[in-house]
Design a protein around this motif. Structure first.
Motif, mmCIF file in Angstrom:
data_model
loop_
_atom_site.group_PDB
_atom_site.id
_atom_site.type_symbol
_atom_site.label_atom_id
_atom_site.label_comp_id
_atom_site.label_asym_id
_atom_site.label_seq_id
_atom_site.Cartn_x
_atom_site.Cartn_y
_atom_site.Cartn_z
ATOM 1 N N MET A 220 0.850 -1.169 0.000
ATOM 2 C CA MET A 220 0.000 0.000 0.000
ATOM 3 C C MET A 220 0.901 1.239 0.000
ATOM 4 N N TYR A 221 0.620 2.144 -0.889
ATOM 5 C CA TYR A 221 1.387 3.372 -1.028
ATOM 6 C C TYR A 221 0.561 4.518 -0.453
ATOM 7 N N THR A 222 1.167 5.390 0.340
ATOM 8 C CA THR A 222 0.456 6.519 0.930
ATOM 9 C C THR A 222 0.893 7.820 0.274
ATOM 10 N N HIS A 223 -0.105 8.660 -0.023
ATOM 11 C CA HIS A 223 0.157 9.969 -0.636
ATOM 12 C C HIS A 223 -0.612 11.042 0.141
ATOM 13 N N ARG A 224 0.061 12.153 0.436
ATOM 14 C CA ARG A 224 -0.602 13.315 1.050
ATOM 15 C C ARG A 224 -0.901 14.304 -0.068
ATOM 16 N N VAL A 225 -2.148 14.726 -0.159
ATOM 17 C CA VAL A 225 -2.571 15.641 -1.215
ATOM 18 C C VAL A 225 -1.924 17.005 -1.010
ATOM 19 N N GLN A 226 -1.282 17.484 -2.058
ATOM 20 C CA GLN A 226 -0.635 18.787 -2.050
ATOM 21 C C GLN A 226 -1.609 19.867 -2.543
ATOM 22 N N TYR A 227 -1.397 21.082 -2.117
ATOM 23 C CA TYR A 227 -2.295 22.180 -2.497
ATOM 24 C C TYR A 227 -2.374 22.333 -4.018
ATOM 25 N N TYR A 228 -1.223 22.250 -4.678
ATOM 26 C CA TYR A 228 -1.198 22.442 -6.137
ATOM 27 C C TYR A 228 -1.962 21.348 -6.894
ATOM 28 N N GLU A 229 -2.296 20.261 -6.233
ATOM 29 C CA GLU A 229 -3.040 19.185 -6.882
ATOM 30 C C GLU A 229 -4.548 19.437 -6.888
ATOM 31 N N THR A 230 -4.978 20.500 -6.226
ATOM 32 C CA THR A 230 -6.406 20.788 -6.152
ATOM 33 C C THR A 230 -6.800 21.828 -7.192
ATOM 34 N N ASP A 231 -8.101 21.874 -7.477
ATOM 35 C CA ASP A 231 -8.606 22.835 -8.458
ATOM 36 C C ASP A 231 -9.355 23.966 -7.749
ATOM 37 N N TRP B 63 -0.721 9.726 -9.426
ATOM 38 C CA TRP B 63 -0.630 8.903 -8.221
ATOM 39 C C TRP B 63 -0.536 7.430 -8.576
ATOM 40 N N PHE B 64 -1.256 7.013 -9.613
ATOM 41 C CA PHE B 64 -1.144 5.626 -10.078
ATOM 42 C C PHE B 64 0.318 5.317 -10.396
ATOM 43 N N GLU B 65 0.968 6.245 -11.101
ATOM 44 C CA GLU B 65 2.368 6.019 -11.472
ATOM 45 C C GLU B 65 3.267 5.959 -10.245
ATOM 46 N N GLU B 66 3.092 6.888 -9.319
ATOM 47 C CA GLU B 66 3.891 6.863 -8.087
ATOM 48 C C GLU B 66 3.745 5.519 -7.378
ATOM 49 N N ALA B 67 2.507 5.088 -7.224
ATOM 50 C CA ALA B 67 2.231 3.840 -6.510
ATOM 51 C C ALA B 67 2.758 2.632 -7.274
ATOM 52 N N ARG B 68 2.626 2.651 -8.608
ATOM 53 C CA ARG B 68 3.109 1.537 -9.436
ATOM 54 C C ARG B 68 4.623 1.401 -9.323
ATOM 55 N N ILE B 69 5.339 2.513 -9.385
ATOM 56 C CA ILE B 69 6.797 2.453 -9.277
ATOM 57 C C ILE B 69 7.210 1.992 -7.886
ATOM 58 N N ASP B 70 6.485 2.440 -6.867
ATOM 59 C CA ASP B 70 6.749 1.981 -5.503
ATOM 60 C C ASP B 70 6.501 0.473 -5.397
ATOM 61 N N TRP B 71 5.392 0.012 -5.978
ATOM 62 C CA TRP B 71 5.067 -1.424 -5.991
ATOM 63 C C TRP B 71 6.211 -2.204 -6.638
#
Length: 146
Positions: free
Chosen positions: A1-12, A25-33
């Protein structure tokens, strides 16, 4: 399981995560996996193997906001030696609710963009992938609930 904290710049402008960020995030988690499986993109590229995305999809079920923590479950779902498909589930860490699901398909190519059968050309990498098909690889440094 990969954990990500949402950054301000990621919001609309509406204060929710912009839909395009889930793909990142899929890519981050996939590379971590892959890293936890002992598979390195960097090493594959050194060996002349590239892994382009064939397709990606996401279904948004619940909003995610700035500073939320999300857990991303990655599973290698299908693999035929040339094409590898991942499935993703993103959960709000605070309440465990499923907020996004998705898939991505990838293929293995050589530098000339010709398909590579890992079974024939890289048996070690092929076996590592087979070992982890259908498994969500846990971070060994994270404390797991029993």
């Amino acid at each position: 399981m990969y954990t990500h904290r949402v950054q301000y710049y990621e919001t609309d402008q509406m204060g929710i995560v912009h839909h395009s960020n889930y793909i990142r995030w899929f890519e981050e988690a996939r590379i971590d996996w892959m890293r936890h499986c002992g598979i390195s993109y960097r090493e594959m590229e050194k060996q002349g193997i590239i892994v382009p995305v064939l397709g990606v999809e996401a279904t948004y079920r619940q909003m995610v906001h700035f500073d939320d923590l999300v857990d991303i479950k990655v599973t290698a779902a299908k693999y035929n030696g040339i094409v590898l498909e991942f499935c993703y589930e993103i959960y709000h860490q605070k309440d465990g609710k499923l907020c996004t699901t998705g898939k991505s398909r990838h293929c293995f190519l050589n530098k000339e963009a010709k398909p590579v059968s890992l079974k024939k050309e890289n048996a070690v990498l092929h076996q590592k992938i087979l070992t982890f098909i259908g498994k969500d690889v846990q971070d060994p440094d994270k404390k797991q609930d029993s």
